[in-house]
Design an enzyme around this catalytic site. Structure first.
Site, short mmCIF file in Angstrom:
data_model
loop_
_atom_site.label_atom_id
_atom_site.label_comp_id
_atom_site.label_asym_id
_atom_site.label_seq_id
_atom_site.Cartn_x
_atom_site.Cartn_y
_atom_site.Cartn_z
N GLU A 179 0.82 -1.21 0.00
CA GLU A 179 0.00 0.00 0.00
C GLU A 179 0.85 1.25 0.00
OE1 GLU A 179 -3.07 0.40 3.03
OE2 GLU A 179 -3.86 2.10 1.91
N ASP B 241 -0.17 -4.86 3.41
CA ASP B 241 -0.78 -3.65 3.97
C ASP B 241 -0.12 -3.43 5.32
OD1 ASP B 241 -2.29 -1.56 4.82
OD2 ASP B 241 -4.22 -2.43 4.22
N ILE C 3 -0.40 -1.13 7.65
CA ILE C 3 -1.41 -0.89 8.71
C ILE C 3 -2.77 -0.88 8.02
CG2 ILE C 3 -2.28 0.57 10.57
CD1 ILE C 3 0.31 2.13 10.58
N ASP C 4 -3.58 -1.89 8.28
CA ASP C 4 -4.97 -1.81 7.82
C ASP C 4 -5.79 -1.34 9.02
OD1 ASP C 4 -6.94 -2.15 5.74
OD2 ASP C 4 -7.80 -3.66 7.07
N THR D 129 -6.07 2.27 9.41
CA THR D 129 -5.17 3.39 9.71
C THR D 129 -5.82 4.43 10.63
OG1 THR D 129 -4.49 3.09 7.43
CG2 THR D 129 -3.55 4.96 8.57
N ASP E 170 -5.82 -4.86 1.01
CA ASP E 170 -6.78 -4.94 2.12
C ASP E 170 -7.34 -6.35 2.28
OD1 ASP E 170 -6.83 -2.07 2.51
OD2 ASP E 170 -8.20 -1.90 0.81
P1 2AM Z 1 -6.65 1.44 5.38
O1 2AM Z 1 -6.96 1.52 6.81
O2 2AM Z 1 -5.37 0.68 5.09
O3 2AM Z 1 -6.72 2.75 4.67
C1 2AM Z 1 -12.06 1.08 5.95
O4 2AM Z 1 -13.41 0.93 5.66
C2 2AM Z 1 -11.27 -0.05 5.31
O5 2AM Z 1 -11.18 0.14 3.89
C3 2AM Z 1 -9.86 -0.10 5.78
O6 2AM Z 1 -9.45 -1.42 5.67
C4 2AM Z 1 -9.14 0.80 4.79
O7 2AM Z 1 -7.76 0.52 4.68
C5 2AM Z 1 -9.81 0.37 3.52
N1 2AM Z 1 -9.68 1.32 2.47
C6 2AM Z 1 -8.80 1.25 1.47
N2 2AM Z 1 -8.95 2.25 0.63
C7 2AM Z 1 -9.95 2.99 1.07
C8 2AM Z 1 -10.58 4.18 0.62
N3 2AM Z 1 -10.25 4.80 -0.49
N4 2AM Z 1 -11.55 4.68 1.38
C9 2AM Z 1 -11.91 4.05 2.51
N5 2AM Z 1 -11.36 2.94 2.98
C10 2AM Z 1 -10.41 2.42 2.26
CA CA Z 2 -5.73 -1.17 4.06
#
Ligand code: 2AM
Ligand code: CA
Length: 271
Positions: free
Chosen positions: A72, A88, A90-91, A93, A215
């Site tokens: 990511e 990923d 940190i999923d 975040t 993700d």
């Molecule tokens: P992230 O925390 O690594 O950004 C949130 O609903 C989930 O969707 C999280 O796993 C988040 O990952 C992921 N996600 C990825 N892209 C996103 C985006 N554009 N908008 C919202 N959530 C996203």
């Molecule tokens: Ca993610």
């Protein structure tokens, strides 16, 4: 010459590296160390995201120098072995930013286009979900399974929302059609942990529009190996931004029809 990829060995490497990245995340959790006054909490998280991905890539390259990467935070390297790692760092975040427990390190190993090992590690709760293709899924070493709930009206449903307003408008419309049909909705903030929650029966179903491969790569394998289904709503090979479904075995067809209808799509023809 790199040795032939053994999914169990790839999974063991992913677990060790995910644990190490988890230690880094906990050490650098916002609020647990001095933050430079010129640095916003968001910058700190971006920095930890990058440090976590750099650590994961470095550790894997030490063990397997010719493998490829997709991460990511920008890791993008072709593979010379047929093995590609999908990361990923940190999923969840936003949860990390707010010191909420639902965040995880995700590492998947793909061999010739197929995910063969996956790890999702939540260092806050010290929960490690893992799976190897054909070997089942575990939580902290104990086998896990999806729920047996077969009634949509009794299904606890996870979902997530886009960071962008336009995506959220569409998601709000879909949600307004889904919420009447299920027991209730949960929004935890980590797609990977939501899929793992379905894998161990903490949720019955999950859907989200706009997820990326990092993700869902590791957690999707974990859910399939726990007896569930994890795939794009279209039934076609995944492309970025698709709606992703994760369900127990019993609810897949009904839930796919519900989300397809709510999203204005005809139910896909493939099962
Ligand atoms: P992230 O925390 O690594 O950004 C949130 O609903 C989930 O969707 C999280 O796993 C988040 O990952 C992921 N996600 C990825 N892209 C996103 C985006 N554009 N908008 C919202 N959530 C996203
Ligand atoms: Ca993610």
């Amino acid at each position: 010459m790199t040795s032939a990829p053994d999914p169990i060995a790839l999974g063991a490497l992913a677990q060790a590296v995910a644990r190490e990245a988890g230690v880094l995340l906990m050490e650098r959790l916002p609020g647990t160390r001095e933050v430079d006054t010129k640095t916003s909490p968001v910058d700190v998280v971006t920095e930890v995201d990058r440090a976590s991905e750099a650590l994961i890539v470095a550790r894997i390259l030490e063990a397997r120098p010719d493998d490829g990467f997709l991460g990511e935070e920008g890791a993008d390297m072709p593979s010379r072995t047929g093995v590609r790692w999908i990361i990923d760092p940190i999923d969840g975040t936003v949860n990390y930013l707010y010191r909420r427990p639902a965040f995880a390190v995700c590492i998947a190993a793909e061999v010739d286009g197929q995910i063969v090992a996956g790890v999702v590690y939540n260092p806050f709760l010290d929960e490690l979900f893992a799976a190897t293709l054909g070997q089942g899924a575990t939580l902290n070493g104990v086998p896990i399974h999806v729920s047996t709930e077969a009634r949509l009206a009794h299904a606890l449903c996870g979902t997530g929302f886009d960071y962008r307003a336009e995506g959220r408008r569409v998601q709000a419309t879909v949600l307004s059609r889904v919420i009447h049909e299920v027991r209730d909705i949960r929004r935890e903030g980590s797609a990977a942990l939501d899929l793992c929650a379905v894998a161990c029966g903490r949720l019955d179903v999950y859907y989200e529009r706009g997820v990326h491969l990092w993700d869902v790569a590791a957690a999707g394998l974990i859910l399939r190996e726990a007896g569930g289904r994890a795939e794009p709503l279209t039934g076609e090979p995944f492309s970025d931004g698709d709606t992703w479904l994760g369900t127990n075995a019993a609810l897949y067809l009904d839930f796919r029809a519900l989300i397809g209808g709510a999203s204005g799509l005809d139910a896909p023809s493939k099962c």
